[in-house]
Write a protein that holds these residues in place. Structure first.
Motif, PDB file in Angstrom:
ATOM      1  N   MET A 199      28.549 -24.196  34.736  1.00 30.45           N
ATOM      2  CA  MET A 199      29.466 -25.580  34.703  1.00 30.45           C
ATOM      3  C   MET A 199      29.925 -24.889  33.386  1.00 30.45           C
ATOM      4  O   MET A 199      30.385 -24.927  32.783  1.00 30.45           O
ATOM      5  N   LEU A 200      29.035 -23.955  32.492  1.00 29.16           N
ATOM      6  CA  LEU A 200      29.500 -23.796  31.279  1.00 29.16           C
ATOM      7  C   LEU A 200      30.257 -22.484  31.517  1.00 29.16           C
ATOM      8  O   LEU A 200      30.907 -22.004  30.598  1.00 29.16           O
ATOM      9  N   VAL A 201      29.961 -21.370  32.143  1.00 28.87           N
ATOM     10  CA  VAL A 201      30.518 -20.111  32.351  1.00 28.87           C
ATOM     11  C   VAL A 201      31.630 -20.583  32.585  1.00 28.87           C
ATOM     12  O   VAL A 201      33.040 -19.887  32.262  1.00 28.87           O
ATOM     13  N   ARG A 202      31.987 -21.541  34.131  1.00 29.25           N
ATOM     14  CA  ARG A 202      32.780 -21.504  34.437  1.00 29.25           C
ATOM     15  C   ARG A 202      33.765 -22.009  33.370  1.00 29.25           C
ATOM     16  O   ARG A 202      35.177 -22.032  33.377  1.00 29.25           O
ATOM     17  N   ASN A 203      33.547 -23.387  32.905  1.00 27.34           N
ATOM     18  CA  ASN A 203      34.239 -24.630  32.146  1.00 27.34           C
ATOM     19  C   ASN A 203      35.350 -23.235  30.926  1.00 27.34           C
ATOM     20  O   ASN A 203      35.809 -23.370  30.446  1.00 27.34           O
ATOM     21  N   GLY A 204      33.346 -22.580  30.503  1.00 27.97           N
ATOM     22  CA  GLY A 204      33.710 -21.858  29.135  1.00 27.97           C
ATOM     23  C   GLY A 204      34.874 -20.790  29.305  1.00 27.97           C
ATOM     24  O   GLY A 204      35.628 -20.775  28.464  1.00 27.97           O
ATOM     25  N   LEU A 205      34.791 -20.196  30.651  1.00 25.42           N
ATOM     26  CA  LEU A 205      35.559 -19.155  30.990  1.00 25.42           C
ATOM     27  C   LEU A 205      37.517 -20.175  30.611  1.00 25.42           C
ATOM     28  O   LEU A 205      38.529 -19.274  30.217  1.00 25.42           O
ATOM     29  N   LEU A 206      37.781 -20.938  31.363  1.00 25.15           N
ATOM     30  CA  LEU A 206      38.671 -21.802  31.215  1.00 25.15           C
ATOM     31  C   LEU A 206      39.567 -22.272  30.118  1.00 25.15           C
ATOM     32  O   LEU A 206      40.349 -22.271  29.741  1.00 25.15           O
ATOM     33  N   VAL A 207      38.210 -22.697  29.253  1.00 25.29           N
ATOM     34  CA  VAL A 207      38.563 -23.150  27.464  1.00 25.29           C
ATOM     35  C   VAL A 207      39.048 -21.519  27.446  1.00 25.29           C
ATOM     36  O   VAL A 207      40.539 -21.694  26.412  1.00 25.29           O
ATOM     37  N   ALA A 208      38.486 -21.013  27.426  1.00 24.47           N
ATOM     38  CA  ALA A 208      39.007 -19.579  26.866  1.00 24.47           C
ATOM     39  C   ALA A 208      40.658 -18.947  27.356  1.00 24.47           C
ATOM     40  O   ALA A 208      41.285 -18.720  26.379  1.00 24.47           O
ATOM     41  N   ALA A 209      40.677 -19.056  28.618  1.00 25.69           N
ATOM     42  CA  ALA A 209      41.891 -19.222  29.493  1.00 25.69           C
ATOM     43  C   ALA A 209      42.923 -19.396  28.630  1.00 25.69           C
ATOM     44  O   ALA A 209      43.953 -19.098  27.856  1.00 25.69           O
ATOM     45  N   SER A 210      42.911 -21.203  27.647  1.00 29.21           N
ATOM     46  CA  SER A 210      43.706 -21.647  27.684  1.00 29.21           C
ATOM     47  C   SER A 210      44.333 -21.122  26.512  1.00 29.21           C
ATOM     48  O   SER A 210      45.122 -21.769  25.991  1.00 29.21           O
ATOM     49  N   LEU A 211      42.886 -20.792  25.188  1.00 26.58           N
ATOM     50  CA  LEU A 211      43.269 -20.931  23.978  1.00 26.58           C
ATOM     51  C   LEU A 211      43.506 -19.666  23.867  1.00 26.58           C
ATOM     52  O   LEU A 211      44.794 -19.390  23.334  1.00 26.58           O
ATOM     53  N   ALA A 242      45.818 -18.225  25.998  1.00 24.85           N
ATOM     54  CA  ALA A 242      47.328 -18.126  26.728  1.00 24.85           C
ATOM     55  C   ALA A 242      48.339 -18.706  25.398  1.00 24.85           C
ATOM     56  O   ALA A 242      49.662 -18.393  25.650  1.00 24.85           O
ATOM     57  N   GLY A 243      47.776 -19.975  24.646  1.00 26.51           N
ATOM     58  CA  GLY A 243      48.073 -21.051  23.549  1.00 26.51           C
ATOM     59  C   GLY A 243      48.316 -19.761  22.734  1.00 26.51           C
ATOM     60  O   GLY A 243      50.013 -19.153  22.047  1.00 26.51           O
ATOM     61  N   ARG A 244      47.391 -18.915  22.561  1.00 26.42           N
ATOM     62  CA  ARG A 244      47.822 -18.125  21.213  1.00 26.42           C
ATOM     63  C   ARG A 244      49.096 -17.077  21.664  1.00 26.42           C
ATOM     64  O   ARG A 244      49.748 -16.411  20.675  1.00 26.42           O
ATOM     65  N   GLU A 245      48.687 -16.758  22.591  1.00 18.29           N
ATOM     66  CA  GLU A 245      50.182 -15.146  23.055  1.00 18.29           C
ATOM     67  C   GLU A 245      51.953 -16.115  22.872  1.00 18.29           C
ATOM     68  O   GLU A 245      52.249 -14.884  23.347  1.00 18.29           O
ATOM     69  N   LEU A 246      51.494 -17.238  23.725  1.00 16.51           N
ATOM     70  CA  LEU A 246      52.968 -17.591  24.194  1.00 16.51           C
ATOM     71  C   LEU A 246      53.196 -18.061  22.884  1.00 16.51           C
ATOM     72  O   LEU A 246      54.680 -17.657  22.657  1.00 16.51           O
ATOM     73  N   TRP A 247      52.499 -18.838  21.184  1.00 15.32           N
ATOM     74  CA  TRP A 247      52.941 -18.973  20.558  1.00 15.32           C
ATOM     75  C   TRP A 247      53.256 -17.492  19.723  1.00 15.32           C
ATOM     76  O   TRP A 247      54.374 -17.640  19.173  1.00 15.32           O
ATOM     77  N   ARG A 248      52.839 -16.238  19.717  1.00 10.38           N
ATOM     78  CA  ARG A 248      52.639 -15.102  18.878  1.00 10.38           C
ATOM     79  C   ARG A 248      54.232 -14.500  19.411  1.00 10.38           C
ATOM     80  O   ARG A 248      55.114 -13.802  19.152  1.00 10.38           O
ATOM     81  N   ALA A 249      54.417 -14.953  21.087  1.00 10.47           N
ATOM     82  CA  ALA A 249      55.483 -14.182  21.511  1.00 10.47           C
ATOM     83  C   ALA A 249      56.522 -14.514  21.001  1.00 10.47           C
ATOM     84  O   ALA A 249      57.891 -14.006  21.642  1.00 10.47           O
ATOM     85  N   THR A 250      56.792 -16.180  20.824  1.00 10.58           N
ATOM     86  CA  THR A 250      58.247 -16.826  21.164  1.00 10.58           C
ATOM     87  C   THR A 250      58.290 -17.181  19.388  1.00 10.58           C
ATOM     88  O   THR A 250      59.685 -17.698  19.136  1.00 10.58           O
ATOM     89  N   VAL A 251      57.485 -17.894  18.364  1.00 11.13           N
ATOM     90  CA  VAL A 251      57.570 -18.843  17.175  1.00 11.13           C
ATOM     91  C   VAL A 251      57.676 -17.731  16.201  1.00 11.13           C
ATOM     92  O   VAL A 251      56.887 -16.828  16.188  1.00 11.13           O
ATOM     93  N   GLY A 252      58.346 -17.676  15.578  1.00 15.28           N
ATOM     94  CA  GLY A 252      59.155 -16.941  14.430  1.00 15.28           C
ATOM     95  C   GLY A 252      59.247 -15.758  14.462  1.00 15.28           C
ATOM     96  O   GLY A 252      59.605 -15.598  16.073  1.00 15.28           O
ATOM     97  N   PRO A 253      59.436 -14.835  13.330  1.00 14.29           N
ATOM     98  CA  PRO A 253      60.513 -13.897  13.462  1.00 14.29           C
ATOM     99  C   PRO A 253      59.237 -12.849  14.171  1.00 14.29           C
ATOM    100  O   PRO A 253      59.186 -12.640  14.466  1.00 14.29           O
ATOM    101  N   ALA A 254      61.120 -12.464  15.073  1.00 21.05           N
ATOM    102  CA  ALA A 254      60.638 -11.393  16.124  1.00 21.05           C
ATOM    103  C   ALA A 254      59.367 -10.271  15.012  1.00 21.05           C
ATOM    104  O   ALA A 254      60.099  -9.567  14.117  1.00 21.05           O
ATOM    105  N   PRO A 255      58.619  -9.425  15.424  1.00 17.33           N
ATOM    106  CA  PRO A 255      58.195  -7.754  14.841  1.00 17.33           C
ATOM    107  C   PRO A 255      58.962  -6.975  14.297  1.00 17.33           C
ATOM    108  O   PRO A 255      60.306  -6.299  15.360  1.00 17.33           O
ATOM    109  N   ALA A 256      59.126  -6.508  13.387  1.00 20.37           N
ATOM    110  CA  ALA A 256      59.884  -5.413  13.241  1.00 20.37           C
ATOM    111  C   ALA A 256      59.676  -4.038  13.453  1.00 20.37           C
ATOM    112  O   ALA A 256      58.809  -3.656  13.888  1.00 20.37           O
ATOM    113  N   ALA A 257      60.602  -3.389  13.641  1.00 18.07           N
ATOM    114  CA  ALA A 257      61.044  -2.782  14.817  1.00 18.07           C
ATOM    115  C   ALA A 257      60.284  -0.660  13.798  1.00 18.07           C
ATOM    116  O   ALA A 257      60.674  -1.170  12.582  1.00 18.07           O
TER     117      ALA A 257
END
Length: 412
Positions: free
Chosen positions: A367-379, A381-396
């Motif tokens: 249960m620690l491993v399975r739910n730990g993986l899901l928690v890590a996946a959630s965090l 995914a949330g970080r990547e979604l935020w970085r990709a869509t919020v704030g200025p686009a990275p300068a080329a």
């Protein structure tokens, strides 16, 4: 050469799908007995079949508290009637297999377009069999097929996405989260009209269409949920509670269970608040944003739920597959975590479920491993979604500037 290589890759993918799905069918048809001693098909042969007998007489199972599904769930339960030459259970398994095939087709159809990738199809082909025969012994694979179709239609056909999302939500609620990243009013309007129309039809045609809402209200903390880890560990330090069959699943009952369930609801509320904040702050949207947002939302609500049943992973594998069908999606890491969590899930159910119920060291570790993986996946995914869509686009990066050749002074 590229065409030849792509054809070979497709052949391997289809062969892998065919072999793994044949194995799943052999397990659910009980030609082969799945290890672990638990019959995962009894939900179909006993519970679903019992509901079928009630539903076909034009009413919902009002006296059964295990009926905790929205009204359109009656359709997959009644669907085996279209194969009258098979037993109820065998017909259901065949329909689940066909839903699996539909998802694969939906993922492969756009794979050759610019910006698309066959990675998503591979996630589905590899992730589903890792969950074992439970996939075909629940109707979640059918709901996932509707959700995948909705997301893939979203970019070009928002009305179709809205209608399919509403239908999916009336099958099992969670597809409503697909609308988190939708900004087009046509999709929301189609969802509202479809939901209103179907709700009216079910309410008029069959009594008790929304009795499931009162049944859900009394749910506790199920033994596979994130909150249950508190009691799995507490049992080793003298916590005096029980694991009992309650509202159709094995739940912890005893001191402080209500408080943990309340915390889970609060975490769900916090997840909703974060998604609302993301929606208000997001300034960049790409074709894969719809899928990335839906995957993140369902991850968050799954992890914070009072119940994390094995079949919930089918939803996550399907949504992860849609994300990775876009080359530019940044959901590769959380998708991999979900696939690994699917394998750990089959280790805990049905293979090690006795250890989980007993809260012994092996069960707690699973249960620690399975739910730990899901928690890590959630965090993640949330970080990547935020970085990709919020704030200025990275300068080329600036192109290199031409430099003049250095002048060497000439001595006179």
């Amino acid at each position: 050469m590229e065409t030849k290589g792509a054809g070979r890759s497709l052949a391997w993918l289809l062969a892998t799908w065919g072999v793994t799905r044949l194995v799943l069918l052999l397990f659910v048809f009980q030609v082969w007995i799945f290890p672990g001693g638990l019959d995962v098909t009894s939900d179909v042969s006993v519970t679903y079949r019992g509901w079928y007998e009630v539903l076909r007489h034009g009413t919902f199972p009002l006296d059964d508290v295990t009926w905790q599904y929205p009204p359109a769930a009656a359709l997959p339960i009644l669907a085996p009637a279209v194969l009258p030459f098979l037993s109820y259970a065998h017909a259901f398994f065949i329909l689940a297999f066909l839903a699996d095939a539909v998802v694969l087709h939906l993922l492969l159809y756009p794979a050759g377009r610019p910006g698309r990738s066959p990675r998503g199809a591979w996630v589905w082909v590899a992730g589903v069999p890792l969950l074992g025969p439970t996939v075909y012994a629940r109707y979640d694979v059918m709901v996932t097929a509707v959700a995948v179709a909705a997301l893939l239609a979203g970019v070009r056909h928002p009305r179709v996405m809205g209608a399919l999302t509403a239908f999916g939500a009336l099958l099992k609620v969670w597809p409503a989260l697909l609308l988190v990243g939708v900004v087009r009013r046509r999709a929301w309007a189609a969802a509202a009209v479809t939901a209103a129309g179907l709700t009216t039809v079910f309410t008029v045609a069959m009594p008790g269409a929304f009795a499931f809402l009162t049944f859900q209200r009394s749910r506790g903390t199920e033994v596979e949920s994130l909150g249950a880890l508190v009691f799995h560990v507490a049992r080793h330090f003298g916590w005096h509670g029980q694991v009992l069959l309650n509202y159709g699943s094995l739940e912890f009952l005893g001191p402080h269970v209500d408080q943990v369930s309340t915390v889970a609801l609060a975490l769900t509320g916090a997840a909703f608040g974060w998604l609302l904040l993301w929606r208000l702050r997001a300034v960049r949207r790409t074709p894969h944003t719809l899928a990335d947002a839906a995957f993140t939302a369902v991850l968050l609500f799954t992890v914070t739920s009072r119940v994390i049943s094995p079949q919930y992973l089918v939803w996550l594998v399907g949504l992860a597959a849609v994300c990775l069908s876009y080359r530019a999606s940044r959901m590769g890491a959380p998708a991999l975590m979900v696939v690994v969590a699917s394998f750990v899930t089959v280790l805990e159910f049905p293979l090690g479920f006795g250890h989980v119920v007993a809260s012994d060291r092996y069960g707690v570790l699973l249960m620690l491993v399975r739910n730990g993986l899901l928690v890590a996946a959630s965090l993640t995914a949330g970080r990547e979604l935020w970085r990709a869509t919020v704030g200025p686009a990275p300068a080329a990066p600036l192109p290199p500037q031409p430099t003049r050749p250095r002048q060497t002074p000439v001595s006179s």
